[in-house]
Structures are given as structure tokens and as C-alpha cells.
Design a protein around this motif. Structure first.
Motif, short mmCIF file in Angstrom:
data_model
loop_
_atom_site.label_atom_id
_atom_site.label_comp_id
_atom_site.label_asym_id
_atom_site.label_seq_id
_atom_site.Cartn_x
_atom_site.Cartn_y
_atom_site.Cartn_z
N ALA A 1 18.73 0.04 28.08
CA ALA A 1 17.49 1.50 29.05
C ALA A 1 17.44 2.51 28.62
CB ALA A 1 18.63 0.36 30.61
N GLY A 2 18.12 3.41 27.56
CA GLY A 2 18.01 4.27 27.20
C GLY A 2 19.12 4.86 28.35
N ARG A 3 20.15 3.90 28.25
CA ARG A 3 21.13 5.24 28.91
C ARG A 3 22.09 6.08 27.84
NH1 ARG A 3 26.52 3.76 30.69
NH2 ARG A 3 26.83 4.60 32.95
N LEU A 4 22.45 6.90 28.69
CA LEU A 4 23.83 8.54 28.06
C LEU A 4 24.11 8.48 28.85
CD1 LEU A 4 21.50 10.09 25.30
CD2 LEU A 4 22.90 8.77 24.80
N ARG B 1 10.66 3.54 22.19
CA ARG B 1 11.77 2.14 23.03
C ARG B 1 12.50 2.92 23.52
NH1 ARG B 1 12.26 -3.15 19.40
NH2 ARG B 1 10.12 -3.80 19.46
N GLY B 2 12.96 3.98 24.38
CA GLY B 2 13.55 5.09 24.40
C GLY B 2 14.69 5.02 24.03
N ASN B 3 14.70 4.62 22.73
CA ASN B 3 16.02 4.97 21.54
C ASN B 3 15.66 6.32 21.12
OD1 ASN B 3 17.00 2.20 22.03
ND2 ASN B 3 15.30 1.33 20.44
N ALA B 4 16.91 6.46 20.21
CA ALA B 4 17.17 8.08 19.69
C ALA B 4 17.13 7.83 18.48
CB ALA B 4 18.34 9.12 20.72
N GLU B 5 16.64 9.17 17.51
CA GLU B 5 17.05 9.26 16.38
C GLU B 5 17.27 10.06 15.72
OE1 GLU B 5 13.34 6.41 15.06
OE2 GLU B 5 13.30 8.57 14.65
N LEU C 1 19.82 18.98 29.17
CA LEU C 1 19.58 18.46 30.14
C LEU C 1 20.72 17.64 31.20
CD1 LEU C 1 16.45 16.46 28.71
CD2 LEU C 1 16.51 17.23 30.62
N ALA C 2 21.93 17.20 30.58
CA ALA C 2 23.58 17.00 30.88
C ALA C 2 23.85 17.64 31.49
CB ALA C 2 24.22 16.64 29.39
N ASP C 3 23.64 18.45 31.83
CA ASP C 3 24.35 19.77 32.77
C ASP C 3 23.74 19.43 34.41
OD1 ASP C 3 26.17 21.84 34.12
OD2 ASP C 3 24.30 23.03 33.72
N GLY C 4 24.88 19.22 34.66
CA GLY C 4 24.84 18.77 36.25
C GLY C 4 24.92 16.74 36.32
N ALA C 5 24.66 16.03 35.50
CA ALA C 5 24.47 14.95 35.43
C ALA C 5 25.14 14.12 34.79
CB ALA C 5 22.59 14.37 34.68
N SER C 6 24.96 12.87 36.18
CA SER C 6 26.19 11.65 35.76
C SER C 6 25.72 10.90 34.40
CB SER C 6 25.98 11.32 37.18
OG SER C 6 25.29 10.77 37.63
N GLU C 7 24.36 10.50 34.73
CA GLU C 7 23.47 10.13 32.52
C GLU C 7 22.52 10.20 33.08
OE1 GLU C 7 21.39 5.77 34.17
OE2 GLU C 7 24.13 5.90 34.46
N LEU C 8 22.08 10.37 31.49
CA LEU C 8 21.03 10.45 30.94
C LEU C 8 20.04 8.89 30.65
CD1 LEU C 8 20.43 13.99 29.08
CD2 LEU C 8 20.17 13.54 31.61
N ARG C 9 18.97 8.94 31.29
CA ARG C 9 17.99 8.10 30.95
C ARG C 9 17.11 7.99 29.99
NH1 ARG C 9 17.66 4.66 36.31
NH2 ARG C 9 20.00 4.54 37.19
N LEU C 10 16.79 7.43 28.60
CA LEU C 10 15.94 8.07 27.73
C LEU C 10 14.77 7.08 27.99
CD1 LEU C 10 17.60 8.55 24.14
CD2 LEU C 10 17.43 10.26 26.63
N THR C 11 13.56 7.61 28.11
CA THR C 11 12.31 6.82 28.79
C THR C 11 11.13 6.31 27.59
OG1 THR C 11 10.15 8.57 29.30
CG2 THR C 11 12.19 8.24 29.92
N PRO C 12 10.40 4.90 27.45
CA PRO C 12 9.38 4.96 26.93
C PRO C 12 8.35 5.96 26.72
CG PRO C 12 10.21 3.69 28.19
CD PRO C 12 10.19 4.39 28.75
N TRP C 13 8.18 6.62 27.61
CA TRP C 13 7.02 7.45 27.57
C TRP C 13 7.83 9.18 26.65
CZ3 TRP C 13 8.12 5.01 31.84
CH2 TRP C 13 8.35 4.32 32.08
N ARG C 14 8.74 9.37 26.36
CA ARG C 14 9.01 10.75 25.04
C ARG C 14 9.88 11.39 26.46
NH1 ARG C 14 5.28 7.60 21.38
NH2 ARG C 14 6.01 8.21 19.79
N GLY C 15 9.92 11.04 27.51
CA GLY C 15 10.98 11.27 28.55
C GLY C 15 12.84 11.24 28.95
N VAL C 16 12.69 12.18 29.86
CA VAL C 16 14.26 11.90 30.23
C VAL C 16 14.56 11.56 31.96
CG1 VAL C 16 16.79 12.61 29.20
CG2 VAL C 16 15.09 13.11 28.19
N VAL C 17 15.12 10.84 32.59
CA VAL C 17 15.56 10.88 33.16
C VAL C 17 16.82 10.76 33.95
CG1 VAL C 17 16.27 9.43 35.67
CG2 VAL C 17 13.65 8.57 34.81
N ALA C 18 16.68 12.54 34.48
CA ALA C 18 18.45 12.71 34.32
C ALA C 18 19.36 12.34 36.31
CB ALA C 18 18.80 14.86 34.90
N VAL C 19 20.08 11.23 36.05
CA VAL C 19 20.56 10.47 37.69
C VAL C 19 21.21 11.64 37.84
CG1 VAL C 19 21.38 9.00 38.74
CG2 VAL C 19 19.62 8.85 36.21
N GLY C 20 21.44 12.07 39.18
CA GLY C 20 23.00 12.77 40.04
C GLY C 20 21.81 14.26 39.70
#
Length: 410
Positions: A48-51, A76-80, A285-304
């Protein structure tokens, strides 16, 4: 141990014949590296791209100390991690393990799980499939036979909005109303209780392994199986004591990917320029976020976090505006990182003008990392010429041609 991965040329079938895979799956992983022109490459499966916050910082450190300083987000929302130096084996393995990114060394390449990135955040969808993704990851890692899946076998979990259902999953779960789920395979769709969604997905993956062994063609994915050797999906569900009924295929509402910007009250979505996150951008992106979700569209959702962070992220070089020129523009590695590439496609893609349709730049006919759905294909033919949806265009006129195509095809 990390190992360099030898190149694996494709074995295309003759017309009308099934594909024969005469070599094992050499897809790179976190513990099996690919030797590229710019150093070694590690591909990290992130269900789910979760970090977590800690994992994001660990990957930023790994990129800086062991690689080229950046993290690539895959389709696929993975990382290289790229540009890894020779001999970094123990250091990378220890760093990933300490961050909780290697829950099962034997299964690390099969944890290919894409899930609706906004699930549970914006009030849409019928279930929080991010929770399904975590449960499926645990189930995969606990099943010894699942380690035999190819590194390309893909699980897709859609919360019912239809944003990821069309990403070409081998086993696709779609949340439905009234506590139900749809399970889609290459040859059938079943309706079943949502509580059985994860066991059903695992049962179908194991049924594929049975069918692949019987076919003896080395198939990596169900669509590669020859006629007459498709998995017994219904039988697998029955043996797993899952009540499932055949139904018509899912009719997707066609929800587009979330636009850059706020996502609900406590999350935001940004795009990584050409799918690359520098270590500094990842930390921002991680600053202040509870988690990050990498997306299949080469984006990131910063949760929290929320929209007040967008100006700082834009300053850090991330794409926060859907109208920005880099929005929807992706590219493979190209020269000098990939020896097969015919051009420095990232340099040319960086000059791509804005437009409503996605555009993908490829350095050769393999078209690595291309998106799904409708997009404009730009492929290098040689150092001075590209093919734009099959038509030759001089490199000097490429930007104008792409701009016209993105507008014309919208």
C-alpha cells in the motif's frame, strides 16, 4: 546477502503460442540488486506504499549514505534506491531490517500490494483497504508457499472508488456496499464477505502457483498461462471455506487519481517530480506526518498533516498544484543511468509543458514504468528523435509536439 541480478532477456512467444519463461524471475528486490549503469539498484516492496515516519527517515538516510541521494517512486507505489555502491550489502540489509522494512527475507519480493491511497482519509469508498493491505502482507509472509510467487505478481485493493481497480492486478479486491467485497481475476469475478477478502486473495494466489506448476511454462502471472491451465479460482475459494458467488465484472466509476493538494482534513497529496524524491524532500514530507503513502501515480500522501504544509513542500521542490508543468509527467531512468536507453529522457521530460493528460517518456521500446489508462507515449528512437504515440518527432520540436498532444487528446 544482496546479490547482483544478471540481465534476463525476454522470451516472447510466437503468435498463437503460450509464453515460455525459461529463466527464473530476476525482478530486483531489497536483497537482490540489479546492476545498472549508475550503480546497483534495490527495489523495496512497500505494501500500500506505506512508510512510517521512522521508515521514511531511514530511507532518506540510505539514499544519502549508500545511493545517489534520491528515492524513486514506481508505478506500483514501491520505492527504488539507485546508485548503490558495490559492497554496501550488509549496511543496506541492516538499515532496512532495523527500520522494519524486511519482515520476511524469503518473501520480500512478493509483497506487491497496491491499495487506494486515500482510503480512510476522505470519506469515500466502502472500506479502509489500507487495513486489508496490512493483513494481506502478514498473511503472505506467514505462508511459506507464497515465497514462490514472482516478483511481478500484483495484488490490487480498491476501496470501491475505482482509482486503482484498473491497474492490472493479478488478484484484485474491491470493497462493495453492505460489508461485501468483489474479487476479480483474469477469468472471473466473485462476490464474498469482506471479512474473507484477505484469505480469498491468498487462496487465489496459491491456486495460481498450482496452475503454473501444472502448465510447466514458467508463468509469472495468470495472464501468461496457456489455455486450459487457468487456475481453479472457485475451487480454491471453496477449499478455503469461503462462500463466494460468481458475479459480473466490477463496473468502475472511473475515479481519477487525487489531485495535488489537501486530501480530507488531515492529509495532503503531492507529486514527486518525474517520480524522484530527494532525501531532503522525503524528510520534508515526513515532517509532521504520522505516515506516508507512496502512490502508483508517483505521488505521496502525507497522513496526519494538512494544507498549511503545502507552501513549504512546494518550496522543497514537490508538485502541489495540478496545473504545474510537471504534473502528470513521468519518465524512465534514461541515460546515463540505464545502458539500454537511447536518450537522456529525464532532461527532456523536465521541459515538458503542462497539459490535462499524463505523458510518459521512455528511453527505449521497453517503456519501463509507463502508467496505466490513457497517456501520451514519448519514446526515444535515437539521440535526436522521439516517437510521440508512434509518430517521429525531432528532439528540438518535442516540447511543442507534446503540448499539442496533451491538449488535443484530452
Amino acid at each position: 546477502m544482496l546479490a547482483a541480478m544478471p540481465p534476463t532477456p525476454p522470451s516472447p512467444p510466437e503468435p498463437g503460442e503460450p509464453r515460455i519463461r525459461d529463466r527464473g524471475d530476476a525482478c530486483p528486490g531489497a536483497l537482490r540488486l540489479h546492476a545498472a549503469a549508475d550503480g546497483f539498484l534495490a527495489r523495496l516492496r512497500l505494501p500500500a506504499g506505506r512508510l512510517t515516519y521512522r521508515q521514511a527517515l531511514a530511507l532518506a538516510d540510505a539514499a544519502e549514505t549508500l545511493g545517489d541521494g534520491s528515492l524513486s517512486v514506481t508505478s506500483r507505489g514501491n520505492a527504488e534506491l539507485r546508485g548503490l555502491r558495490d559492497g554496501c550489502d550488509a549496511a543496506l540489509a541492516a538499515l532496512l531490517d532495523d527500520a522494519g522494512l524486511l519482515p520476511s527475507p524469503t518473501h520480500e519480493r512478493v509483497r506487491n500490494i497496491v491499495a487506494s491511497p486515500a482510503a480512510g482519509l476522505d470519506g469515500l469508498g466502502h472500506a479502509d483497504v489500507q487495513l486489508w493491505a496490512r493483513a494481506l502482507d502478514r498473511a503472505l509472509c506467514a505462508e511459506p508457499r507464497a515465497a514462490a510467487l514472482s516478483g511481478r505478481f500484483l495484488f490490487v485493493l480498491d476501496d470501491g472508488r475505482g482509482d486503482v481497480a484498473g491497474l492490472g492486478g493479478d488478484v484484485t479486491l474491491i470493497a462493495a456496499p453492505d460489508g461485501a467485497a468483489l474479487l476479480e481475476t483474469c477469468s472471473g469475478t466473485f462476490r464474498l464477505p469482506a471479512a474473507d477478502a484477505v484469505p480469498a486473495a491468498l487462496a487465489c494466489a496459491l491456486a495460481f502457483l498450482d496452475a503454473a506448476a501444472a502448465a510447466a511454462t514458467g508463468a509469472w502471472r495468470p495472464r501468461e498461462l496457456p489455455p486450459g491451465h487457468l487456475p481453479d479460482w472457485a475451487g480454491a475459494l471453496h477449499r478455503a471455506a469461503i462462500t463466494a458467488e460468481p458475479v459480473p465484472p466490477f463496473s468502475s466509476p472511473g475515479t481519477p487519481p487525487p489531485a495535488p493538494g489537501p486530501l480530507g482534513a488531515h492529509a495532503l497529496h503531492v507529486l514527486a517530480p518525474l517520480g524522484r524524491l530527494t532525501a531532503g524532500r522525503l524528510r520534508a514530507l515526513a515532517d509532521g506526518a504520522s505516515e506516508l503513502r507512496l502512490t502508483p501515480w508517483r505521488g505521496v500522501v502525507a497522513v496526519g498533516t494538512h494544507g498549511s504544509r503545502l507552501p513549504a513542500l512546494e518550496t522543497a521542490g514537490l508538485i502541489t498544484d495540478p496545473a504545474a508543468p510537471g504534473a502528470g509527467v513521468t519518465a524512465c531512468t534514461g541515460l546515463p543511468g540505464c545502458a539500454k536507453s537511447l536518450a537522456d529522457v529525464r532532461a527532456d521530460a523536465a521541459r515538458a509543458p503542462g497539459g490535462p493528460l499524463p505523458v510518459h517518456y521512455s528511453g527505449c521500446e521497453r517503456r519501463c514504468g509507463h502508467p496505466h489508462g490513457t497517456w501520451i507515449e514519448v519514446t526515444a528512437r535515437d539521440s535526436g528523435t522521439y516517437l510521440l504515440d508512434g509518430a517521429p518527432v525531432p528532439r528540438t520540436a518535442l516540447a511543442e509536439a507534446v503540448a499539442a498532444a496533451r491538449t488535443r487528446k484530452s
